[in-house]
Write an enzyme that holds these catalytic residues in place. Sequence first.
Site, PDB file in Angstrom:
ATOM      1  N   THR A  31     -29.295 -38.915  57.659  1.00 29.96           N
ATOM      2  CA  THR A  31     -28.115 -38.787  58.564  1.00 29.96           C
ATOM      3  C   THR A  31     -28.470 -37.984  59.661  1.00 29.96           C
ATOM      4  O   THR A  31     -28.000 -38.010  60.896  1.00 29.96           O
ATOM      5  CB  THR A  31     -26.895 -38.115  58.043  1.00 29.96           C
ATOM      6  OG1 THR A  31     -27.149 -36.813  57.129  1.00 29.96           O
ATOM      7  CG2 THR A  31     -26.270 -39.141  57.095  1.00 29.96           C
ATOM      8  N   ASP A 108     -35.549 -46.960  55.805  1.00 29.21           N
ATOM      9  CA  ASP A 108     -35.870 -46.245  57.229  1.00 29.21           C
ATOM     10  C   ASP A 108     -37.070 -46.036  57.620  1.00 29.21           C
ATOM     11  O   ASP A 108     -37.373 -45.887  58.741  1.00 29.21           O
ATOM     12  CB  ASP A 108     -34.754 -45.409  57.524  1.00 29.21           C
ATOM     13  CG  ASP A 108     -34.850 -44.286  56.976  1.00 29.21           C
ATOM     14  OD1 ASP A 108     -35.937 -43.815  56.128  1.00 29.21           O
ATOM     15  OD2 ASP A 108     -33.678 -43.282  56.626  1.00 29.21           O
ATOM     16  N   HIS A 123     -35.863 -49.707  47.324  1.00 30.02           N
ATOM     17  CA  HIS A 123     -34.803 -50.861  48.136  1.00 30.02           C
ATOM     18  C   HIS A 123     -35.574 -51.319  49.044  1.00 30.02           C
ATOM     19  O   HIS A 123     -34.976 -51.962  50.148  1.00 30.02           O
ATOM     20  CB  HIS A 123     -33.755 -49.872  48.463  1.00 30.02           C
ATOM     21  CG  HIS A 123     -32.574 -49.674  47.392  1.00 30.02           C
ATOM     22  ND1 HIS A 123     -31.598 -48.916  47.555  1.00 30.02           N
ATOM     23  CD2 HIS A 123     -32.605 -49.912  46.073  1.00 30.02           C
ATOM     24  CE1 HIS A 123     -30.926 -48.616  46.183  1.00 30.02           C
ATOM     25  NE2 HIS A 123     -31.484 -49.209  45.354  1.00 30.02           N
ATOM     26  N   CYS A 131     -42.413 -64.574  53.698  1.00 29.14           N
ATOM     27  CA  CYS A 131     -42.095 -65.985  53.428  1.00 29.14           C
ATOM     28  C   CYS A 131     -41.457 -66.335  52.097  1.00 29.14           C
ATOM     29  O   CYS A 131     -42.255 -65.663  51.098  1.00 29.14           O
ATOM     30  CB  CYS A 131     -43.072 -66.877  53.909  1.00 29.14           C
ATOM     31  SG  CYS A 131     -42.645 -68.671  53.344  1.00 29.14           S
ATOM     32  N   CYS A 134     -44.235 -69.211  50.650  1.00 28.73           N
ATOM     33  CA  CYS A 134     -45.602 -68.945  50.304  1.00 28.73           C
ATOM     34  C   CYS A 134     -46.124 -67.455  50.211  1.00 28.73           C
ATOM     35  O   CYS A 134     -47.150 -66.926  50.012  1.00 28.73           O
ATOM     36  CB  CYS A 134     -46.590 -69.361  51.447  1.00 28.73           C
ATOM     37  SG  CYS A 134     -46.341 -68.810  53.070  1.00 28.73           S
ATOM     38  N   SER A 196     -28.018 -38.327  48.114  1.00 27.69           N
ATOM     39  CA  SER A 196     -27.767 -39.307  47.436  1.00 27.69           C
ATOM     40  C   SER A 196     -26.514 -39.165  46.730  1.00 27.69           C
ATOM     41  O   SER A 196     -26.261 -38.237  46.181  1.00 27.69           O
ATOM     42  CB  SER A 196     -28.732 -40.040  46.555  1.00 27.69           C
ATOM     43  OG  SER A 196     -28.386 -41.274  45.621  1.00 27.69           O
ATOM     44  N   ASN A 217     -27.057 -31.939  48.079  1.00 30.11           N
ATOM     45  CA  ASN A 217     -25.996 -33.073  48.802  1.00 30.11           C
ATOM     46  C   ASN A 217     -24.694 -32.246  49.398  1.00 30.11           C
ATOM     47  O   ASN A 217     -24.217 -31.528  48.676  1.00 30.11           O
ATOM     48  CB  ASN A 217     -25.677 -34.020  47.609  1.00 30.11           C
ATOM     49  CG  ASN A 217     -25.217 -35.419  48.115  1.00 30.11           C
ATOM     50  OD1 ASN A 217     -25.927 -36.097  48.862  1.00 30.11           O
ATOM     51  ND2 ASN A 217     -23.933 -35.850  47.839  1.00 30.11           N
TER      52      ASN A 217
HETATM   53  P1  NAD Z   1     -24.888 -42.991  49.949  1.00 30.55           P
HETATM   54  O1  NAD Z   1     -24.248 -42.965  51.403  1.00 30.55           O
HETATM   55  O2  NAD Z   1     -23.977 -43.359  49.000  1.00 30.55           O
HETATM   56  O3  NAD Z   1     -24.568 -41.410  49.898  1.00 30.55           O
HETATM   57  C1  NAD Z   1     -25.192 -40.286  50.908  1.00 30.55           C
HETATM   58  C2  NAD Z   1     -24.687 -38.964  50.249  1.00 30.55           C
HETATM   59  O4  NAD Z   1     -25.400 -37.823  51.226  1.00 30.55           O
HETATM   60  C3  NAD Z   1     -23.376 -38.628  50.277  1.00 30.55           C
HETATM   61  O5  NAD Z   1     -22.977 -38.248  49.094  1.00 30.55           O
HETATM   62  C4  NAD Z   1     -23.337 -37.652  51.416  1.00 30.55           C
HETATM   63  O6  NAD Z   1     -22.162 -36.592  51.262  1.00 30.55           O
HETATM   64  C5  NAD Z   1     -24.489 -37.037  51.535  1.00 30.55           C
HETATM   65  N1  NAD Z   1     -25.227 -36.234  52.613  1.00 30.55           N
HETATM   66  C6  NAD Z   1     -24.780 -37.054  54.050  1.00 30.55           C
HETATM   67  N2  NAD Z   1     -25.571 -36.445  55.002  1.00 30.55           N
HETATM   68  C7  NAD Z   1     -26.230 -35.415  54.338  1.00 30.55           C
HETATM   69  C8  NAD Z   1     -26.954 -34.300  54.702  1.00 30.55           C
HETATM   70  N3  NAD Z   1     -27.308 -34.032  56.201  1.00 30.55           N
HETATM   71  N4  NAD Z   1     -27.689 -33.619  53.921  1.00 30.55           N
HETATM   72  C9  NAD Z   1     -27.280 -33.695  52.383  1.00 30.55           C
HETATM   73  N5  NAD Z   1     -26.556 -34.783  52.170  1.00 30.55           N
HETATM   74  C10 NAD Z   1     -26.136 -35.519  53.133  1.00 30.55           C
HETATM   75  O7  NAD Z   1     -26.375 -43.322  49.788  1.00 30.55           O
HETATM   76  P2  NAD Z   1     -27.153 -43.256  48.815  1.00 30.55           P
HETATM   77  O8  NAD Z   1     -27.102 -42.640  47.409  1.00 30.55           O
HETATM   78  O9  NAD Z   1     -28.521 -43.514  49.277  1.00 30.55           O
HETATM   79  O10 NAD Z   1     -27.088 -44.966  48.584  1.00 30.55           O
HETATM   80  C11 NAD Z   1     -26.474 -45.903  49.509  1.00 30.55           C
HETATM   81  C12 NAD Z   1     -27.532 -47.158  49.628  1.00 30.55           C
HETATM   82  O11 NAD Z   1     -27.483 -47.377  51.166  1.00 30.55           O
HETATM   83  C13 NAD Z   1     -28.988 -46.924  49.218  1.00 30.55           C
HETATM   84  O12 NAD Z   1     -29.460 -47.996  48.394  1.00 30.55           O
HETATM   85  C14 NAD Z   1     -29.874 -47.001  50.562  1.00 30.55           C
HETATM   86  O13 NAD Z   1     -30.768 -47.983  50.518  1.00 30.55           O
HETATM   87  C15 NAD Z   1     -28.833 -47.566  51.610  1.00 30.55           C
HETATM   88  N6  NAD Z   1     -28.961 -47.062  53.035  1.00 30.55           N
HETATM   89  C16 NAD Z   1     -30.156 -46.572  53.481  1.00 30.55           C
HETATM   90  C17 NAD Z   1     -30.048 -46.020  54.744  1.00 30.55           C
HETATM   91  C18 NAD Z   1     -31.447 -45.559  55.332  1.00 30.55           C
HETATM   92  O14 NAD Z   1     -32.496 -46.015  54.675  1.00 30.55           O
HETATM   93  N7  NAD Z   1     -31.275 -44.390  56.037  1.00 30.55           N
HETATM   94  C19 NAD Z   1     -28.777 -45.729  55.428  1.00 30.55           C
HETATM   95  C20 NAD Z   1     -27.619 -46.342  54.820  1.00 30.55           C
HETATM   96  C21 NAD Z   1     -27.534 -46.691  53.590  1.00 30.55           C
END
Ligand code: NAD
Length: 251
Positions: A31, A108, A123, A131, A134, A196, A217
């Site tokens: 984020t 990402d 993920h 594809c 193939c 997470s 978190n």
């Molecule tokens: P989630 O959105 O469910 O949870 C994210 C958690 O991170 C939240 O609990 C939040 O409070 C916390 N958070 C937010 N910013 C933070 C920071 N700066 N520092 C510490 N904590 C912070 O995400 P998840 O558990 O990864 O599950 C969501 C699914 O979404 C996953 O499968 C993922 O693949 C996918 N996803 C990936 C991306 C990416 O690749 N960047 C983005 C969005 C969703």
Amino acid sequence: MNVDTNVYEKAAELIKKSKKTIVLTGAGISTESGIPDFRSPGTGLWEKMDPMEALSTRVLYNDPIKFYNNGFKILLSMKDARPNKAHYILAQMEDEGLISGIITQNIDNLHQKAGSHRIFEVHGQTRTGSCMNCGTKVSIDVLNDKIEKREIPPICDKCNGILRPDVVMFGDPMPEDFEKAWHEASNSDLMIVIGSSLTVSPVNFLPGLVKHLIIINKTRTPEDNRADVVIRCSASEALSNIITYLNKEEK
Ligand code: NAD
């Protein structure tokens, strides 16, 4: 956020004592790179759309126009993001032998960009597509060129099969990296979970395989009660402070 500084010291001690430490990252670590997560109040993607629908095999296969107008745009929006301090600290921790690798739910590519090497992308990722007939791989740019020319669904130049992004959608089976991640977690003493919500299965079973747990978190997770240390602040702030204590202990 007001966090007891003791937790950083405790986390540093656990990392020092651990024979093998694995990291599990989620959308929260990115984020601070400008990529919204799913569940943060106010900014999470969930507030604007249902990602379980937009990024599902049901929509990808049955309504590809909808998929490429919505879900695919979420994937593309991550393409030019840059790693933040937390990604760089993890790459440095791997180089210094403090962690054995990173299991990431993120798609990402920011751990690669930051220089981490042992990454288990449970993920998938947004660098390539392939594809379904193939197996030929193409870069995400090739896939995007086809979409911009309104070639929907995008077609494989080799066999005329249908191309799709190499991201694990809701409804897809888990990839080989998940098995490797399971093995890695089973053989670790300590897991550091970063950013997470631990609500997405089956990844949220992984912390249960490891004896010691550090959770970083911003909000509560279902594993907080069994964690040795919970640090409720941003990933970059928490990791910077842990590194400070690790360095202090060395002196
Ligand atoms: P989630 O959105 O469910 O949870 C994210 C958690 O991170 C939240 O609990 C939040 O409070 C916390 N958070 C937010 N910013 C933070 C920071 N700066 N520092 C510490 N904590 C912070 O995400 P998840 O558990 O990864 O599950 C969501 C699914 O979404 C996953 O499968 C993922 O693949 C996918 N996803 C990936 C991306 C990416 O690749 N960047 C983005 C969005 C969703």
